[in-house]
Design a protein around this motif. Structure first.
Motif, PDB file in Angstrom:
ATOM      1  N   MET A  64       0.859  -1.202   0.000  1.00  0.00           N
ATOM      2  CA  MET A  64       0.000   0.000   0.000  1.00  0.00           C
ATOM      3  C   MET A  64       0.883   1.236   0.000  1.00  0.00           C
ATOM      4  SD  MET A  64      -2.857  -1.094   2.815  1.00  0.00           S
ATOM      5  CE  MET A  64      -1.626  -1.497   4.051  1.00  0.00           C
ATOM      6  N   ARG A  65       0.466   2.244  -0.786  1.00  0.00           N
ATOM      7  CA  ARG A  65       1.206   3.498  -0.823  1.00  0.00           C
ATOM      8  C   ARG A  65       0.771   4.382   0.338  1.00  0.00           C
ATOM      9  NH1 ARG A  65       0.231   8.360  -4.033  1.00  0.00           N
ATOM     10  NH2 ARG A  65       2.170   9.535  -4.172  1.00  0.00           N
ATOM     11  N   ILE A  66       1.747   4.841   1.098  1.00  0.00           N
ATOM     12  CA  ILE A  66       1.478   5.756   2.213  1.00  0.00           C
ATOM     13  C   ILE A  66       2.105   7.094   1.892  1.00  0.00           C
ATOM     14  CG2 ILE A  66       1.944   6.243   4.647  1.00  0.00           C
ATOM     15  CD1 ILE A  66       1.936   3.273   5.177  1.00  0.00           C
ATOM     16  N   VAL A  67       1.307   8.160   2.013  1.00  0.00           N
ATOM     17  CA  VAL A  67       1.814   9.507   1.773  1.00  0.00           C
ATOM     18  C   VAL A  67       1.450  10.377   2.966  1.00  0.00           C
ATOM     19  CG1 VAL A  67       1.741  11.552   0.315  1.00  0.00           C
ATOM     20  CG2 VAL A  67       1.537   9.281  -0.722  1.00  0.00           C
ATOM     21  N   LEU A  68       2.446  11.019   3.500  1.00  0.00           N
ATOM     22  CA  LEU A  68       2.228  11.965   4.593  1.00  0.00           C
ATOM     23  C   LEU A  68       2.580  13.340   4.046  1.00  0.00           C
ATOM     24  CD1 LEU A  68       1.340  11.648   7.507  1.00  0.00           C
ATOM     25  CD2 LEU A  68       3.736  11.531   8.155  1.00  0.00           C
ATOM     26  N   ASP A  69       1.546  14.142   3.806  1.00  0.00           N
ATOM     27  CA  ASP A  69       1.741  15.439   3.153  1.00  0.00           C
ATOM     28  C   ASP A  69       2.451  16.420   4.082  1.00  0.00           C
ATOM     29  OD1 ASP A  69       0.546  17.012   0.614  1.00  0.00           O
ATOM     30  OD2 ASP A  69       0.648  18.314   2.382  1.00  0.00           O
ATOM     31  N   GLU A 109       1.752  18.705  12.030  1.00  0.00           N
ATOM     32  CA  GLU A 109       1.854  17.973  13.299  1.00  0.00           C
ATOM     33  C   GLU A 109       2.100  16.481  13.057  1.00  0.00           C
ATOM     34  OE1 GLU A 109      -0.765  20.000  12.571  1.00  0.00           O
ATOM     35  OE2 GLU A 109      -0.302  21.724  13.855  1.00  0.00           O
ATOM     36  N   ASN A 110       1.443  15.912  12.038  1.00  0.00           N
ATOM     37  CA  ASN A 110       1.652  14.489  11.740  1.00  0.00           C
ATOM     38  C   ASN A 110       3.078  14.231  11.263  1.00  0.00           C
ATOM     39  OD1 ASN A 110      -0.497  12.803  12.356  1.00  0.00           O
ATOM     40  ND2 ASN A 110      -1.670  13.507  10.591  1.00  0.00           N
ATOM     41  N   VAL A 111       3.599  15.123  10.424  1.00  0.00           N
ATOM     42  CA  VAL A 111       4.969  14.965   9.938  1.00  0.00           C
ATOM     43  C   VAL A 111       5.947  14.990  11.113  1.00  0.00           C
ATOM     44  CG1 VAL A 111       6.808  16.083   8.599  1.00  0.00           C
ATOM     45  CG2 VAL A 111       4.519  15.818   7.616  1.00  0.00           C
ATOM     46  N   GLU A 112       5.716  15.909  12.031  1.00  0.00           N
ATOM     47  CA  GLU A 112       6.599  16.004  13.211  1.00  0.00           C
ATOM     48  C   GLU A 112       6.469  14.744  14.078  1.00  0.00           C
ATOM     49  OE1 GLU A 112       8.771  18.292  13.687  1.00  0.00           O
ATOM     50  OE2 GLU A 112       9.360  18.094  15.788  1.00  0.00           O
ATOM     51  N   TYR A 113       5.246  14.282  14.276  1.00  0.00           N
ATOM     52  CA  TYR A 113       5.023  13.062  15.066  1.00  0.00           C
ATOM     53  C   TYR A 113       5.787  11.890  14.463  1.00  0.00           C
ATOM     54  CZ  TYR A 113       2.357   9.048  16.898  1.00  0.00           C
ATOM     55  OH  TYR A 113       1.999   7.852  17.469  1.00  0.00           O
ATOM     56  N   PHE A 114       5.665  11.708  13.148  1.00  0.00           N
ATOM     57  CA  PHE A 114       6.326  10.567  12.511  1.00  0.00           C
ATOM     58  C   PHE A 114       7.835  10.777  12.378  1.00  0.00           C
ATOM     59  CE2 PHE A 114       1.987   9.342  11.371  1.00  0.00           C
ATOM     60  CZ  PHE A 114       2.049   7.996  11.703  1.00  0.00           C
ATOM     61  N   ARG A 115       8.291  12.022  12.389  1.00  0.00           N
ATOM     62  CA  ARG A 115       9.732  12.272  12.396  1.00  0.00           C
ATOM     63  C   ARG A 115      10.335  11.718  13.696  1.00  0.00           C
ATOM     64  NH1 ARG A 115      13.425  15.874  13.965  1.00  0.00           N
ATOM     65  NH2 ARG A 115      11.971  17.197  15.105  1.00  0.00           N
ATOM     66  N   HIS A 116       9.622  11.928  14.801  1.00  0.00           N
ATOM     67  CA  HIS A 116      10.089  11.364  16.080  1.00  0.00           C
ATOM     68  C   HIS A 116       9.990   9.837  16.054  1.00  0.00           C
ATOM     69  CE1 HIS A 116      10.665  15.213  17.951  1.00  0.00           C
ATOM     70  NE2 HIS A 116       9.409  15.560  17.750  1.00  0.00           N
ATOM     71  N   CYS A 117       8.897   9.318  15.504  1.00  0.00           N
ATOM     72  CA  CYS A 117       8.734   7.853  15.427  1.00  0.00           C
ATOM     73  C   CYS A 117       9.879   7.227  14.634  1.00  0.00           C
ATOM     74  CB  CYS A 117       7.401   7.483  14.776  1.00  0.00           C
ATOM     75  SG  CYS A 117       5.949   7.804  15.809  1.00  0.00           S
ATOM     76  N   ALA A 118      10.315   7.896  13.569  1.00  0.00           N
ATOM     77  CA  ALA A 118      11.402   7.359  12.748  1.00  0.00           C
ATOM     78  C   ALA A 118      12.683   7.211  13.561  1.00  0.00           C
ATOM     79  CB  ALA A 118      11.633   8.254  11.536  1.00  0.00           C
ATOM     80  N   ALA A 119      12.813   8.047  14.588  1.00  0.00           N
ATOM     81  CA  ALA A 119      13.971   7.953  15.486  1.00  0.00           C
ATOM     82  C   ALA A 119      13.662   7.029  16.671  1.00  0.00           C
ATOM     83  CB  ALA A 119      14.354   9.342  15.981  1.00  0.00           C
ATOM     84  N   LEU A 162       4.638  13.191  22.098  1.00  0.00           N
ATOM     85  CA  LEU A 162       3.329  13.785  21.853  1.00  0.00           C
ATOM     86  C   LEU A 162       3.390  15.263  22.215  1.00  0.00           C
ATOM     87  CD1 LEU A 162       1.007  11.004  23.356  1.00  0.00           C
ATOM     88  CD2 LEU A 162       1.467  11.436  20.926  1.00  0.00           C
ATOM     89  N   GLN A 163       2.382  16.008  21.758  1.00  0.00           N
ATOM     90  CA  GLN A 163       2.341  17.433  22.048  1.00  0.00           C
ATOM     91  C   GLN A 163       1.783  17.671  23.452  1.00  0.00           C
ATOM     92  OE1 GLN A 163       0.012  17.606  18.359  1.00  0.00           O
ATOM     93  NE2 GLN A 163       0.806  19.699  18.204  1.00  0.00           N
ATOM     94  N   ALA A 164       2.446  18.537  24.189  1.00  0.00           N
ATOM     95  CA  ALA A 164       1.934  18.993  25.488  1.00  0.00           C
ATOM     96  C   ALA A 164       1.539  20.460  25.344  1.00  0.00           C
ATOM     97  CB  ALA A 164       2.991  18.848  26.568  1.00  0.00           C
ATOM     98  N   GLY A 185      -2.331  17.456  16.690  1.00  0.00           N
ATOM     99  CA  GLY A 185      -3.274  18.428  16.147  1.00  0.00           C
ATOM    100  C   GLY A 185      -2.799  19.845  16.368  1.00  0.00           C
ATOM    101  N   THR A 186      -3.559  20.780  15.802  1.00  0.00           N
ATOM    102  CA  THR A 186      -3.123  22.175  15.811  1.00  0.00           C
ATOM    103  C   THR A 186      -3.442  22.902  17.103  1.00  0.00           C
ATOM    104  OG1 THR A 186      -5.193  22.787  14.746  1.00  0.00           O
ATOM    105  CG2 THR A 186      -3.308  22.448  13.307  1.00  0.00           C
TER     106      THR A 186
END
Ligand code: ZN
Length: 172
Positions: free
Chosen positions: A10-15, A20-30, A35-37, A49-50
């Motif tokens: 399956m193709r996954i695209v994170l725009d 916030e999602n890009v930042e979340y997954f950037r941490h997951c990649a490491a 999470l946001q506080a 979320g915003t």
């Protein structure tokens, strides 16, 4: 920068506009669960979320969160809708209640994170392992690397935690 990957065909695209999602997954990649506080009320939120869902403050910062908790609910998928998952059925989708911030801001609330049940190496758990898991099972987060720069947070049985008999739907 957008993140693109192929996961089980399956193709996954994170725009990149999903900041916030890009930042979340950037941490997951490491392999760093963050999470946001909220800067106003200090409550941590999920999904990313915003603005704070409790006080609407738009200012937040990313904090490390312990990826441990208990299964709050689950679904055992026997009829996979996605063709990629057909060979892996039956498999479990877990809703895990984190120990962090449990019972806040009210006694009925908690941070609840969705993920699949996996082995400790992040691969989807086979049926015999899934049979051992139900409501109340203690789990810990693992990261499944699916492409450079993209890892999925998943759940595996916490082998260091005492385990009581979990509740499972009768007859299955
Ligand atoms: Zn807030």
């Amino acid at each position: 920068m957008a993140i693109e990957a192929n996961y089980l065909g399956m193709r996954i695209v994170l725009d990149e506009h999903e900041v916030e999602n890009v930042e979340y997954f950037r941490h997951c990649a490491a392999h760093d669960f963050r999470l946001q506080a909220c800067r106003a009320c200090s409550l941590v939120r999920y999904p990313p979320g915003t603005a704070c869902p409790w006080c609407a403050c738009p200012d937040s910062h990313w904090v490390s969160v312990d990826g441990r908790g208990s299964v709050h609910s689950y679904t055992q998928v026997h009829q996979a809708i996605q063709p990629a998952f057909k060979a892996l059925a039956p498999y479990l989708v877990l809703l895990v209640e984190l120990d962090t911030q449990k019972g806040k801001p009210t006694e009925h609330e908690a941070l609840r994170i969705v993920g699949n049940l996996t082995r400790s190496d992040g691969t989807l758990a086979p049926a015999e392992l899934a049979q051992k898991v139900g409501v109340g099972t203690r789990v810990r987060m693992v990261f499944c690397d699916i492409a450079p720069g993209l890892s999925l947070p998943q759940w595996t049985i916490d082998e260091t935690a005492p385990q009581a008999s979990p509740w499972r739907y009768p007859g299955l």
